[in-house]
Scaffold this motif. Structure first.
Motif, mmCIF file in Angstrom:
data_model
loop_
_atom_site.group_PDB
_atom_site.id
_atom_site.type_symbol
_atom_site.label_atom_id
_atom_site.label_comp_id
_atom_site.label_asym_id
_atom_site.label_seq_id
_atom_site.Cartn_x
_atom_site.Cartn_y
_atom_site.Cartn_z
ATOM 1 N N GLU A 106 -4.384 5.603 2.788
ATOM 2 C CA GLU A 106 -4.017 4.669 1.710
ATOM 3 C C GLU A 106 -4.447 5.301 0.396
ATOM 4 O OE1 GLU A 106 -5.942 0.743 1.645
ATOM 5 O OE2 GLU A 106 -5.734 0.936 -0.518
ATOM 6 N N GLN A 154 -2.693 1.066 -4.029
ATOM 7 C CA GLN A 154 -2.281 -0.276 -3.636
ATOM 8 C C GLN A 154 -1.995 -1.117 -4.866
ATOM 9 O OE1 GLN A 154 -4.985 -2.264 -0.925
ATOM 10 N NE2 GLN A 154 -3.392 -3.706 -0.297
ATOM 11 N N GLU A 203 0.845 -1.196 0.000
ATOM 12 C CA GLU A 203 0.000 0.000 0.000
ATOM 13 C C GLU A 203 0.879 1.244 0.000
ATOM 14 O OE1 GLU A 203 -3.790 -1.565 2.704
ATOM 15 O OE2 GLU A 203 -2.103 -0.581 3.666
HETATM 16 MG MG MG Z 1 -6.569 -1.169 -0.634
#
Ligand code: MG
Ligand code: ATP
Length: 584
Positions: A406, A409, A213
């Motif tokens: 985040e 990813q 991530e």
């Molecule tokens: Mg994710």
């Protein structure tokens, strides 16, 4: 570009007050700067200025994707339910999947991600190993019925994502694309001006095993991470936990009456020792039905995913089940457990010879329970949520904690989807083999919000040059003045001719209002044209990021900007905010 945007004609309704429901800076400031508006919970419209920023973020992502050789396409948001039944996710995805039924009673969903759709698209037409590897991507609206949409663009129910999918004949090829994508994601973060860390992550819902991530560091982030000066970083959900339990050394095992003590905090306080010197016990059942008792350092929390993996499915016992096994809640320990119990302990407890732990008798604990002397552990495993202060698994130094958003990813999916959906290619021998796949997502709207989280102050947004809605704002102090107004217009046009994006605040507002809005919206450079300055042949230039102001000769301002542009001072990186302009 020689167009100058005029504020007087721009739909950019700024707000003086913070919206009541905006808890974090990006939500508050994007609303106040007239860039976004909420239309429903977790659903936002982008107004013209917001759209300009959005388009720039998208363009940076697009350029970096194209540079890896990925090909842009556009898939529909509406997806047939059948495909999700094929992969098994119609049932697994849960209520986050927005489901509808059409007039023919067919199941449809609004795509939260596109593994199924892209796999179905290529499976009949991508036939030979000769056509592989292949990476396709799109920038598109996604839908997820989040249980708690919040924080403005950070967690929406409708949001924009760049999602890419790669197809491979063998693992080395997947690894190479995965590495290329990871490198591109790093460059995207840099160009967006984000302070970020690539972190070890858990693969969660999407599946597969190798994943990373990209976290923008920010207090408003929902993810907790640990990181180390050596470069190691992990999501606390995923990182190896090397806790540092402290030894409470007493020679013999002693049973101590601990009346009323049921929690670790109470035990530590009662014995006057740190929580890290105690050992916590959790009793549960594995999927196979075994009684399992887990032991972890007292100051740590159990990571349920890790426990699941270590034990083969782990469910805590109910109070009734505890009673049936004769296990006292709040004073369980490894000495005198039922014979059939599997004793599984956190690896870091291996170094602790004498445990402070429950005595399996309500109101009693042991201190100095000797590992290997008074009790045995059957299995050692990584069981806890890593926390700051634990040892770095790479170098051993204590880890620091941080919060992160985040923003993107990358995953290696392997053949999870291709196998389930029968998507194969003919290899060199003509054998039909499922593709290996990777998938790679960038939250476009979430990244935009993350930029604002990292680049703001009490006055408003401070856009990095790379994504600013325009680079320069020219502010004539007295609109309608027969000298000031034309001088400001001419200056704006001259700057635009240099290839910079310029806006002129030609509204007949008080100077104070214009200055406040300019800071709120966050133009990287402001140039104030006033009557007195003009008489002296000067304009005032202000760098939004530092707040530095300087009077510069009207005649040299475009020369200076041209020089700054030529020397790369304003475009070399995402955050080149006319850096060093005043030094020249
Ligand atoms: Mg994710
Ligand atoms: P989260 O754990 O935050 O819910 P996720 O891991 O489920 O996100 P992915 O499936 O990896 O998200 O989606 C790729 C990217 O899409 C994420 O890295 C994030 O930037 C963005 N994203 C995911 N969910 C949302 C959302 N509800 N609102 C805005 N962006 C989102």
């Amino acid at each position: 570009m020689t167009n100058v945007m005029h504020m007087s004609r721009m739909y950019a309704p700024t707000l003086k007050e913070d919206p009541a429901d905006a808890e974090i800076a990006s939500h508050r400031l994007l609303m106040r700067a007239g860039m976004i508006r909420k239309t429903a919970s977790g659903v936002y419209a982008f107004l013209p200025l917001g759209q300009k920023v959005l388009a720039k973020v998208e363009q940076i992502v697009r350029e970096e994707m194209d540079a890896t050789g990925a090909q842009e396409m556009l898939m529909p948001a509406l997806q047939p339910g059948e495909l999700w039944r094929e992969s098994g996710r119609w049932d697994d995805y849960g209520p986050e999947l927005m489901r509808l039924t059409d007039r023919h009673d067919h199941e449809i969903c609004l795509g939260p991600t596109h593994e199924e759709l892209v796999t179905a698209l290529v499976r009949n037409e991508l036939r030979s190993y000769k056509e592989l590897p292949l990476t396709l991507y799109q920038i598109q609206t996604k839908f997820r019925d989040e249980i708690r949409p919040r924080f403005g663009l950070l967690r929406g129910r409708e949001f924009i994502m760049k999602d890419a999918y790669s197809f491979h004949t063998h693992q080395e090829s997947l690894q190479k694309t995965y590495d290329d994508m990871s490198a591109a994601y790093g460059r995207i973060c840099e160009r967006l001006g984000l302070d970020y860390r690539p972190v070890e992550a858990d693969s969660g819902q999407i599946g597969g095993s190798v994943t990373c991530e990209f976290m923008a560091l920010a207090e408003a982030g929902e993810a907790e991470l640990v990181h180390c000066t050596c470069g190691y970083a992990a999501n606390t959900e995923a990182g190896d936990c090397l806790a540092r339990p402290t030894e409470h050394d007493v020679p013999e095992m002693q049973k101590i009456a601990t009346p009323g003590v049921h929690t670790i905090a109470e035990l530590a306080a009662f014995l006057d020792i740190p929580e890290s010197s105690t050992v916590k016990a959790l009793a549960g059942k594995s999927d196979a039905g075994d009684l399992v008792v887990l032991f972890i350092p007292g100051d740590h929390e159990l990571n349920e995913l890790k426990a699941d993996r270590a034990v083969g499915g782990f469910t805590l016992l109910t109070d009734e089940e505890m009673e049936a096994y004769g296990l006292p809640k709040g004073s369980m320990g490894p000495v005198g457990l039922p014979k059939e119990a599997r004793v599984v302990a956190a690896r870091s407890l291996q170094a602790v010879q004498k445990w402070v732990v429950g005595a399996n008798e309500d109101g009693f604990h042991y201190v100095g329970a000797g590992l290997g002397r008074d009790f045995e552990v059957d299995e050692w495993a990584d069981l806890c949520i890593v926390q700051p202060g634990d040892s770095c698994p790479e170098c051993g130094l204590p880890l620091s904690g941080a919060r992160g958003i985040e923003v993107s990813q990358v995953f290696q999916l392997g053949d999870k989807y291709s196998r389930a959906m029968d998507a194969t290619f003919a290899d060199e021998d003509g054998t039909e083999t499922p593709f290996l796949m990777g998938c790679y997502g960038v939250g476009i709207t979430r990244s935009l919000a993350a930029i604002v989280e990292q680049h703001n102050d009490e006055y408003g947004i401070i856009w990095p040059f790379s994504v600013a809605p325009a680079h320069v704002c020219v502010i004539p102090l007295t609109v309608g003045d027969e000298e000031v107004q034309p001088a400001a217009e001419k200056l704006a046009a001259d700057i635009a001719r240099l290839g910079l994006e310029v806006v002129i605040d030609d509204r007949s507002e008080r100077a104070g209002v214009k200055f406040a809005d300019a800071d709120l919206i966050g133009w990287p450079l402001q140039i104030v044209v006033g009557k007195r300055g003009l008489a002296e042949g000067k304009v005032e230039v202000k760098l939004r990021r530092t707040g530095e102001k300087k009077d510069i000769a009207f005649s040299t301002i475009t020369e200076l900007l041209a020089f700054a542009k030529r020397s790369g001072g304003i475009t070399k990186s995402g955050t080149g905010y006319f850096d060093g302009l005043f030094e020249r």
